[in-house]
Motif scaffolding. Structure first.
Motif, short mmCIF file in Angstrom:
data_model
loop_
_atom_site.label_atom_id
_atom_site.label_comp_id
_atom_site.label_asym_id
_atom_site.label_seq_id
_atom_site.Cartn_x
_atom_site.Cartn_y
_atom_site.Cartn_z
N GLU A 100 0.84 -1.20 0.00
CA GLU A 100 0.00 0.00 0.00
C GLU A 100 0.88 1.25 0.00
O GLU A 100 1.92 1.31 0.66
CB GLU A 100 -0.92 -0.01 1.21
CG GLU A 100 -2.07 0.97 1.09
CD GLU A 100 -3.25 0.62 1.98
OE1 GLU A 100 -4.21 1.39 2.00
OE2 GLU A 100 -3.18 -0.42 2.65
N VAL A 101 0.44 2.26 -0.75
CA VAL A 101 1.16 3.52 -0.81
C VAL A 101 0.92 4.29 0.49
O VAL A 101 -0.21 4.39 0.97
CB VAL A 101 0.69 4.35 -2.01
CG1 VAL A 101 1.35 5.73 -2.02
CG2 VAL A 101 0.98 3.61 -3.31
N ASP A 102 1.99 4.83 1.08
CA ASP A 102 1.84 5.64 2.29
C ASP A 102 2.58 6.97 2.12
O ASP A 102 3.10 7.28 1.03
CB ASP A 102 2.35 4.89 3.52
CG ASP A 102 3.79 4.41 3.36
OD1 ASP A 102 4.56 5.07 2.63
OD2 ASP A 102 4.15 3.38 3.97
N ASP A 103 2.64 7.75 3.17
CA ASP A 103 3.25 9.08 3.09
C ASP A 103 4.74 9.02 2.80
O ASP A 103 5.32 10.00 2.31
CB ASP A 103 3.00 9.84 4.40
CG ASP A 103 1.53 10.15 4.63
OD1 ASP A 103 0.79 10.17 3.64
OD2 ASP A 103 1.13 10.36 5.80
N ALA A 104 5.38 7.89 3.11
CA ALA A 104 6.82 7.78 2.89
C ALA A 104 7.17 7.33 1.48
O ALA A 104 8.35 7.29 1.11
CB ALA A 104 7.42 6.80 3.91
N GLY B 116 -3.11 3.89 -8.83
CA GLY B 116 -4.00 3.46 -7.76
C GLY B 116 -3.36 3.58 -6.38
O GLY B 116 -2.42 4.36 -6.14
N ARG B 117 -3.86 2.75 -5.44
CA ARG B 117 -3.46 2.84 -4.04
C ARG B 117 -2.31 1.90 -3.68
O ARG B 117 -1.87 1.87 -2.53
CB ARG B 117 -4.66 2.52 -3.12
CG ARG B 117 -5.81 3.48 -3.26
CD ARG B 117 -6.91 3.20 -2.25
NE ARG B 117 -7.53 1.89 -2.46
CZ ARG B 117 -7.47 0.91 -1.58
NH1 ARG B 117 -6.78 1.05 -0.47
NH2 ARG B 117 -8.09 -0.23 -1.82
N TYR B 118 -1.85 1.10 -4.64
CA TYR B 118 -0.84 0.09 -4.33
C TYR B 118 0.38 0.23 -5.24
O TYR B 118 0.26 0.59 -6.42
CB TYR B 118 -1.43 -1.31 -4.48
CG TYR B 118 -2.63 -1.57 -3.60
CD1 TYR B 118 -2.46 -1.88 -2.26
CD2 TYR B 118 -3.92 -1.49 -4.11
CE1 TYR B 118 -3.56 -2.12 -1.44
CE2 TYR B 118 -5.02 -1.71 -3.31
CZ TYR B 118 -4.83 -2.03 -1.97
OH TYR B 118 -5.92 -2.26 -1.17
N LEU B 119 1.54 -0.06 -4.66
CA LEU B 119 2.79 -0.05 -5.42
C LEU B 119 3.10 -1.47 -5.86
O LEU B 119 3.14 -2.40 -5.05
CB LEU B 119 3.93 0.48 -4.54
CG LEU B 119 5.34 0.40 -5.14
CD1 LEU B 119 5.45 1.28 -6.38
CD2 LEU B 119 6.38 0.80 -4.10
#
Length: 754
Positions: free
Chosen positions: A429-433, A442-445
């Motif tokens: 999952e993509v986060d602030d870092a 989307g929301r995933y790397l």
């Protein structure tokens, strides 16, 4: 739609253990707990019973309607028929349809089309596109034109597995003609049974395929681990495939797919006999619609020709002949999975007890002993391993669709560009870092990491003694089948006719349980009106009612009892299998005794694992290709220099993600159309540069200056492209930076320039 971890109903939300009676009851105020709490509970219990019966009535009526339909399916998308397989020279009951994009969804004619092939493993077609969040839905959302390969409930007389493979090859030819502007060959998705069928087709016609995605598809049928995967012992416990032949003869030449459904359900009796029906009863106000949606598909068994099912059982389930290269076409050509030239993507799960990871991935170690063999053969293999999802959830769960399938669909062009080797797809999952989130879809790397055959072996597999036991099963199966064919089949076929076969199918428990609750049963006549009156005056019980708590406690105890039964049954089955087929006496009787009188059960005396034999023609071609490759160190110009440099820097890291590919694609699209590399050309470019680095890395790097143009501006653009692609995923590790500094010297740039 939620997904359970058990295999046979993971797409069905009603299979999960309920935590409350229903949403309606949870919203009620606490009971006053006078004498009325018992009355409140029993009113609610009675109302839930009526609503549950009405749900089963609707399910039965749906089953009756679908049984009378010529082409029942559960596709949630509009479609147009493209090819009717019954019109082909070797007719089959398969159909190719084009999915009509929903309103507001646009597809890109330049993107390769997706082809979803549904499993013909007992159930009807459509599960791969039953809802918006599905394999078809995410492919459409990614802009790919979509096609679907389904089938009719009854086979064409005399059709064979080879005929079906031939038909699927024809379907791909038609799709390629319909999409001449597509930048790549069709992406084919094979679910469960369809996966091995697609792999066979690709081995026979490799030139037709783009990337191949296998979702929960078994290819190595003996594989597994002790204490788990009990379904692999089924052939041994039944004495081989003679019962398959008996079932086909009793079916008057047809094998009933309801038998396969029953096998799936038997794996998890707690879910089949208690959790699923109780979950419907306990949450009937909210779960009825989803229960009916799933049961519409689950309750429509299809038929196979008896000889089709016999071929599957003999060659795959018991014989395990696909990965050992023992299957041949009618013309004598060997079906060799090493012939496949397309990237192969495997989606499997630790929670799948029908196709465990060992069966989904074991074919890799069946075909290859060393990592270098994968590269030498030019195969690109990617796998992703889910931690818990069940079998059907792999290709129907909304959560898997919006995560794994969506990421694979959006990054399929990246996978197609990979050089040969074994990789694991890691989705986070993509986060602030996360660096450069704007380059992520989307929301995933989506990240690809290099793996070795030891990573596949670490999942667990058979030892030599286990392989000897399964080989003994295969030999016993041949003997028993031969005895049945010689002594019992003539009498069975003389007694079995069309009417008796039809009656047996109608009386099958997996059909009877639908019919008995339908409007065909006079006893169900008052249920509809009763259900309407209940809905008009529904009185759900309070969530803290003590009798409701007792009900839920009793449900937990029943589930625990069934789980205990399953564990004991599976342990006894495994022990009986190991003891029976590990017997030196039985192995000797079927001709598998070790040489020189050694004990077959001893590891030193047991023959090694069966492996596909060498292909001298392929080895000669590989040697010729390597010799020709050695002449290309200074061929290719600036594109070759850029690709070689990127690969050289990334090699020690053994990992790439979608951000670098996004930059690469953006740079490619900036090129004029008449100078832009096509998908096939780009794939060949990256493959060749990888192989050159692998052949002689020092020589390949030293040759880069001789690939660069005299134009300083073009060299600068090439260097800028290298820098942008390599830094899209964040700072490079120390070794990567060292290599990049050396490349800067070769390009005539300063290390920090970009």
């Amino acid at each position: 739609m939620s997904a359970a971890t058990h295999s046979h109903t993971p797409a069905n939300p009603t299979s999960a253990t309920p935590t409350s009676a229903n949403q309606a009851s949870a919203s009620q105020p606490s009971a006053s707990w006078g004498l009325g709490f018992a009355q409140d509970y029993w009113i609610d219990a009675w109302q839930r019973a009526i609503l549950t019966l009405d749900t089963l009535r609707q399910r039965g009526n749906t089953w009756l309607e679908r049984a009378q339909s010529d082409a029942p399916h559960v596709l949630g998308f509009s479609f147009e028929l493209v090819v009717d397989g019954r019109t082909l020279p070797h007719p089959v009951n398969y159909m190719l349809v084009r999915i009509v994009p929903p309103e507001g969804t646009k597809t890109d004619p330049g993107k390769p089309p997706f082809v979803v092939v549904d499993p013909r493993a007992g159930h009807g077609p459509g599960i791969g596109g039953m809802k918006h969040d599905s394999e078809i839905g995410v492919a459409l959302a990614a802009g790919h034109p979509c096609y679907f390969v389904g089938f009719l409930p009854e086979p064409v007389a005399e059709q064979t597995i080879e005929d079906v493979c031939t038909a699927e090859a024809h379907f791909l030819e038609v799709i390629a003609r319909l999409h001449p502007d597509a930048d790549g060959k069709p992406v084919t998705v094979g679910n469960c049974q369809a996966g091995w069928q697609i792999m066979m087709t690709a081995a026979m016609r490799p030139e037709l395929f783009g990337p191949i995605l296998l979702a929960g598809s078994p290819l190595s049928y003996w594989a597994g681990v002790r204490g788990s995967n009990p379904m692999r012992y089924l052939g041994g416990t039944l004495g081989g495939t003679w019962l398959t032949a008996l079932s086909g003869d009793l079916g008057h030449g047809l094998f009933d797919g309801a038998n396969l459904v029953a096998n799936f359900e038997a794996l998890n009796p707690a879910n089949t006999y208690w959790q699923k029906p109780y979950n419907l009863y306990s949450k009937v106000d909210t779960e009825a619609a989803r229960f009916l949606e799933f049961e519409t598909w689950w309750g429509s068994p299809v038929l196979l020709n008896a000889h089709e099912m016999q071929w599957i059982a003999d060659n795959l389930f018991v014989g395990n002949k696909l990965t050992s290269g023992e299957i041949r076409t009618s013309t004598g050509r060997r079906v060799d999975l090493r012939n496949i030239r397309s990237p192969i993507i495997v989606l499997c799960s630790q929670g799948d007890n029908i196709t465990p990871p060992q069966q989904a991935l074991g074919w890799i170690t069946d075909l290859y002993e060393e990592d270098e063999e994968i590269v030498t053969n030019g195969q690109t293999i990617v796998y992703t391993l889910h931690e818990s999802i069940g079998h059907l959830g792999i290709f129907v769960s909304g959560k898997v669709a919006t995560r794994e399938h969506a990421e694979l669909a959006s990054c399929m062009e990246m996978i197609d560009l990979l050089p040969p080797g074994l990789y694991e797809a890691v989705i986070s999952e993509v986060d602030d870092a996360t660096v450069h989130p704007e380059l992520i879809h989307g929301r995933y790397l989506f990240r690809l990491e290099a793996r070795s055959l030891d990573d596949i072996r670490a999942l667990g597999n058979n030892d030599a003694e286990d392989n000897q036991r399964f080989a003994t099963v295969a030999r016993v199966s041949e003997i028993n089948h031969g005895l049945y064919a010689a002594f019992a089949r003539p009498a069975v076929q003389a007694m079995a006719g069309t009417q008796s076969a039809d009656m047996a199918r109608q009386m099958h428990p997996n059909r009877l349980r639908f019919a008995m609750f339908s409007d065909r049963n006079p006893a169900m006549a008052p249920i509809k009106d009763l259900a309407e009156s209940v809905r008009a005056d529904r009185k759900p019980v309070a969530a803290d009612n003590p009798l409701l708590a007792m009900e839920q406690m009793a449900s937990g105890l029943i589930t625990t009892w069934w789980e205990g039964y399953r564990l004991a049954r599976d342990a006894l089955t495994e022990a009986a299998f190991v003891g029976t087929y590990g017997s030196p006496w039985l192995q000797a009787m079927v001709g598998l005794a070790a040489p020189n009188g050694a004990t077959p059960s001893h590891s030193d005396a047991t023959p090694p694992q069966r492996r596909i034999e060498r292909d001298l023609a392929r080895e000669a071609m590989a040697a010729h290709a390597e010799a020709e490759l050695a002449t290309r160190f200074e061929v290719g110009g600036l594109p070759a220099a850029v690709a070689r440099a990127i690969i050289h820097v990334r090699l020690p890291q053994g990992s790439v993600d979608e951000r670098g590919f996004a930059v690469l694609q953006a740079l490619r699209k900036l090129q004029p159309a008449n100078r832009r590399l096509g998908a096939g050309e780009a794939k060949a470019l990256f493959r060749d540069q990888f192989l050159l680095l692998r052949l002689d890395q020092a020589r390949a790097v030293a040759a880069i200056p001789r690939l660069l143009p005299d134009d300083a501006n073009l060299r600068r653009k090439g260097w800028q492209a290298i820098h942008d692609v390599l830094h899209a995923s964040g700072p490079l590790p120390e070794e990567g930076e060292r290599r990049l500094r050396h490349l800067a010297e070769l390009f005539g740039e300063k290390a920090g320039d970009a």
